[in-house]
Motif scaffolding. Structure first.
Motif, short mmCIF file in Angstrom:
data_model
loop_
_atom_site.label_atom_id
_atom_site.label_comp_id
_atom_site.label_asym_id
_atom_site.label_seq_id
_atom_site.Cartn_x
_atom_site.Cartn_y
_atom_site.Cartn_z
N SER A 1 -0.67 1.76 6.73
CA SER A 1 0.71 0.88 7.19
C SER A 1 1.61 1.79 8.07
O SER A 1 2.59 2.27 7.58
CB SER A 1 1.29 0.37 6.02
OG SER A 1 2.59 -0.24 6.26
N PRO A 2 1.39 1.77 9.42
CA PRO A 2 2.10 2.49 10.06
C PRO A 2 3.62 2.20 10.13
O PRO A 2 4.39 2.89 10.39
CB PRO A 2 1.69 2.41 11.66
CG PRO A 2 0.11 1.90 11.50
CD PRO A 2 0.36 1.19 10.12
N SER A 3 3.88 0.79 9.94
CA SER A 3 5.29 0.19 10.18
C SER A 3 6.12 0.96 8.86
O SER A 3 7.19 1.05 8.81
CB SER A 3 5.19 -1.03 9.97
OG SER A 3 4.69 -1.72 8.98
N ARG A 4 5.48 1.20 7.68
CA ARG A 4 6.03 1.59 6.40
C ARG A 4 6.07 2.99 6.24
O ARG A 4 7.22 3.69 5.66
CB ARG A 4 5.54 1.08 5.19
CG ARG A 4 5.63 -0.73 5.11
CD ARG A 4 5.12 -1.08 3.84
NE ARG A 4 5.39 -2.54 3.53
CZ ARG A 4 4.42 -3.41 4.06
NH1 ARG A 4 3.31 -3.14 4.60
NH2 ARG A 4 4.74 -4.79 3.96
N THR B 1 5.42 7.09 7.33
CA THR B 1 5.36 8.13 8.56
C THR B 1 4.74 9.33 7.91
O THR B 1 4.67 9.23 6.44
CB THR B 1 6.88 8.76 8.93
OG1 THR B 1 7.51 9.30 7.72
CG2 THR B 1 7.63 7.70 9.66
N THR C 1 -0.39 1.68 15.02
CA THR C 1 0.01 3.30 15.39
C THR C 1 1.73 3.42 15.29
O THR C 1 2.18 2.32 14.81
CB THR C 1 0.14 3.22 17.16
OG1 THR C 1 0.34 4.49 17.60
CG2 THR C 1 0.97 2.26 17.91
N ASN C 2 1.88 4.66 15.23
CA ASN C 2 3.43 5.04 15.14
C ASN C 2 3.28 6.64 15.81
O ASN C 2 2.45 7.01 16.04
CB ASN C 2 4.07 5.00 13.83
CG ASN C 2 3.46 5.86 12.70
OD1 ASN C 2 2.48 6.72 13.08
ND2 ASN C 2 3.82 5.73 11.34
N ASP D 1 -1.38 -1.86 19.55
CA ASP D 1 -0.97 -3.01 18.47
C ASP D 1 0.06 -2.04 17.60
O ASP D 1 -0.29 -1.10 17.13
CB ASP D 1 -2.11 -3.31 17.62
CG ASP D 1 -1.91 -4.70 16.89
OD1 ASP D 1 -0.92 -4.16 15.80
OD2 ASP D 1 -2.21 -5.74 17.00
N PRO D 2 0.96 -2.56 17.17
CA PRO D 2 2.16 -1.89 16.63
C PRO D 2 1.77 -1.51 14.99
O PRO D 2 2.15 -0.75 14.38
CB PRO D 2 3.47 -2.79 16.53
CG PRO D 2 2.98 -4.08 16.96
CD PRO D 2 1.70 -3.85 17.65
N SER D 3 0.72 -2.65 14.79
CA SER D 3 0.00 -2.28 13.10
C SER D 3 -0.66 -1.18 13.13
O SER D 3 -1.26 -0.78 12.18
CB SER D 3 -0.51 -3.61 12.70
OG SER D 3 -1.79 -3.84 13.63
N TYR E 1 -6.78 1.59 19.44
CA TYR E 1 -5.33 1.02 19.09
C TYR E 1 -4.99 -0.37 19.37
O TYR E 1 -4.11 -0.80 19.48
CB TYR E 1 -4.46 1.99 19.88
CG TYR E 1 -4.24 3.31 19.49
CD1 TYR E 1 -3.43 3.67 18.35
CD2 TYR E 1 -4.97 4.09 20.25
CE1 TYR E 1 -3.40 5.19 18.01
CE2 TYR E 1 -4.91 5.62 19.75
CZ TYR E 1 -4.30 5.95 18.70
OH TYR E 1 -4.23 7.49 18.34
#
Length: 498
Positions: free
Chosen positions: A342-345, A347, A18-19, A14-16, A411
């Motif tokens: 918030s993996p999308s915001r 690093t 992980t990064n 799920d993209p929310s 994940y």
């Protein structure tokens, strides 16, 4: 070790959740040797706070060897959860926030990671201020006596002290900007320098004082009963010193080459702490002979020694010691907690920068000057409250999960995922956390002056907060998890009454 990475590559997480900073480390990323893990601890141990530890116990009336023995014993105790919690980091290549998903739930993991992050941000600001103060205190008297050293009411400090703070803040940021690799390089190359500088200080004290006979003559000034009344609070306080890092140690062990490397590297902690606290006691006791009075603050001591070369070396040494401790202990956990939030915001780099900015926002100079004892009591108390999180995670991984985690389910937000529990929250873990914290609160409130008196039992609980909360929360979580498992086994056998 390759299995976790290959498992991760076999599905679409799920993209929310992980990064690049949250996914399991690859084989190429696992480059921390045993020496580099040990170097991490040398960088963490050699610092101003560690210098005080055994000396503070001697000030309370203990003999020099009793003070050092308690520090070593506390770190031997801390070594156990360090290695146990570090194991899944190395085995699966996952960070602390991802490991917490297995016990607290995919969404519930934000609770322990943010609690750990708050302590890290508080300590980051205070350690940075201490580093800036070291620069300020070692400046020439002409500079310190100038108009720039006059406090400004709206700022809460002097422009000169604030400039020293910002200088130290920027120096740390240069390392933080390079990410985990920058931290690894800093710790690896700093370790031999810090060992050399510490050895020089010890040799100087030995020569100037004519040996350490005066230290060896420091016998206990307290009775046997008084010693035992001090023993457990002192042991708990020294365990709490590294309890926060013990919690998020997977953030580092996920980069270890093997379990052998992470164990060997961490096994040096009690040795390094014992040796450095010996230096602290030896040098502090030597100052009585050399200067005629005891100087327990190493920054003040270096200022007393004087000389341009000594000052330059002191600024370099204390700054290096503070940076190596502050970045590893107080940046990595908050940064990873923000990435998990918030993996999308976020690093790792963005999370670390925000942590550094929060270190300025909390205005540590105001906190320390207005109520230094309150701040340190709050931070130490808060660190002790992290004991139940450790208990829950250890019980979950070793007794409930049997050291087997599903990388795929860590994940995913699928309701069928093993760690989704109730809408992403494991209520058993949250309840155990609350129950583990509650009995510690009265003692904490008394310690900060909010309550005048409390029953003796609560005082004993607070003095042993780390042990008590860890075993209470861990034990309750184990019972609730077993009951829940039995419930699931019984439910399918019940007749369908619909």
């Amino acid at each position: 070790m390759a299995s976790s990475t290959s498992q991760f590559d076999e599905f679409h997480p799920d993209p929310s959740l992980t990064n690049d900073d949250l996914k399991p480390t690859s084989i190429d990323q696992r480059n921390f040797s045993g020496w580099e893990m040990a170097s991490l601890w040398i960088g963490l141990v050699v610092g101003v706070p560690s210098y005080y530890l055994a000396g503070s116990l001697v000030d309370l009336g203990m003999s020099w060897w009793q003070g050092i023995a308690i520090v070593v014993l506390a770190n031997l105790v801390t070594l156990v959860p360090l290695i146990l919690i570090g194991q899944p980091g190395t085995k699966f290549g996952i960070s602390f926030p991802v490991l917490a998903r297995s016990s607290f739930g995919i969404r519930g993991a934000h609770i322990p990671t943010l609690l750990r992050a708050l302590v890290g941000c508080g300590w980051y600001g205070i350690e940075t201020w201490i580093g800036g103060e070291a620069i300020f205190l070692l400046l020439p008297k002409v500079v310190k006596n100038s108009s720039l050293s006059q406090s400004i009411s709206w700022l809460g400090t002097s422009p000169l002290e604030f400039a020293c703070f910002i200088t130290f803040w920027i120096a740390q940021l240069a390392i933080v900007w390079k990410g985990i690799d920058g931290i690894r390089e800093l710790e690896k190359y700093s370790a031999p320098i810090l060992i050399s500088l510490t050895s020089c200080l010890l040799i100087w004290a030995y020569v100037k004082a004519g040996g350490f006979g005066h230290m060896l003559d420091l016998s206990s000034r307290i009775t046997k009963s008084e010693f035992w009344s001090l023993f457990f609070p002192s042991l708990t306080a020294n365990i709490g010193f590294w309890a926060t890092l013990a919690l998020n140690i997977p953030d580092f062990t996920r980069y270890a080459k093997s379990q052998h490397d992470q164990i060997i590297g961490q096994a040096g902690l009690p040795i390094f702490m014992g040796l450095f606290t010996f230096v602290g006691v030896a040098v502090t006791s030597s100052t009585k002979v050399i200067f005629g009075h005891v100087i327990s603050n190493p920054i003040t001591l270096l200022g007393e020694i004087g000389g341009l070369f000594t000052m330059i070396l002191a600024i370099f040494g204390i700054s290096l010691a503070t940076i190596t401790t502050n970045i590893a202990a107080n940046v990595v956990a908050p940064a990873n907690a923000l990435v998990n939030l918030s993996p999308s915001r976020f690093t790792f780099r963005r999370g670390a920068i925000l942590t550094a900015l929060l270190g300025i926002v909390c205005q540590p100079w105001r906190l320390l000057k207005s109520s230094e004892s309150f701040v340190y009591t709050w931070l130490v108390g808060y660190s002790a409250l992290l004991g139940p999180i450790m208990g829950i995670i250890l019980v979950d991984y070793y007794l409930i999960q049997k050291m087997n985690l599903s990388i795929k389910d860590l994940y995913t937000l699928s309701s069928n995922g093993a760690y989704y529990y109730s809408s992403g929250y494991n209520l058993a873990a949250i309840l155990a956390l609350v129950v583990g914290i509650l009995p510690v609160i009265p003692g904490f409130l008394q310690n900060v002056g909010i309550l005048d008196s409390i029953p003796k039992s609560f005082a004993i609980i607070y003095n042993n907060a780390w042990f008590f909360s860890l075993f209470l929360a861990g034990g309750l979580y184990w019972i609730l998890s077993i009951l829940k498992k039995n419930q699931k086994e019984i439910d399918p056998l019940l007749p369908n009454i619909s």
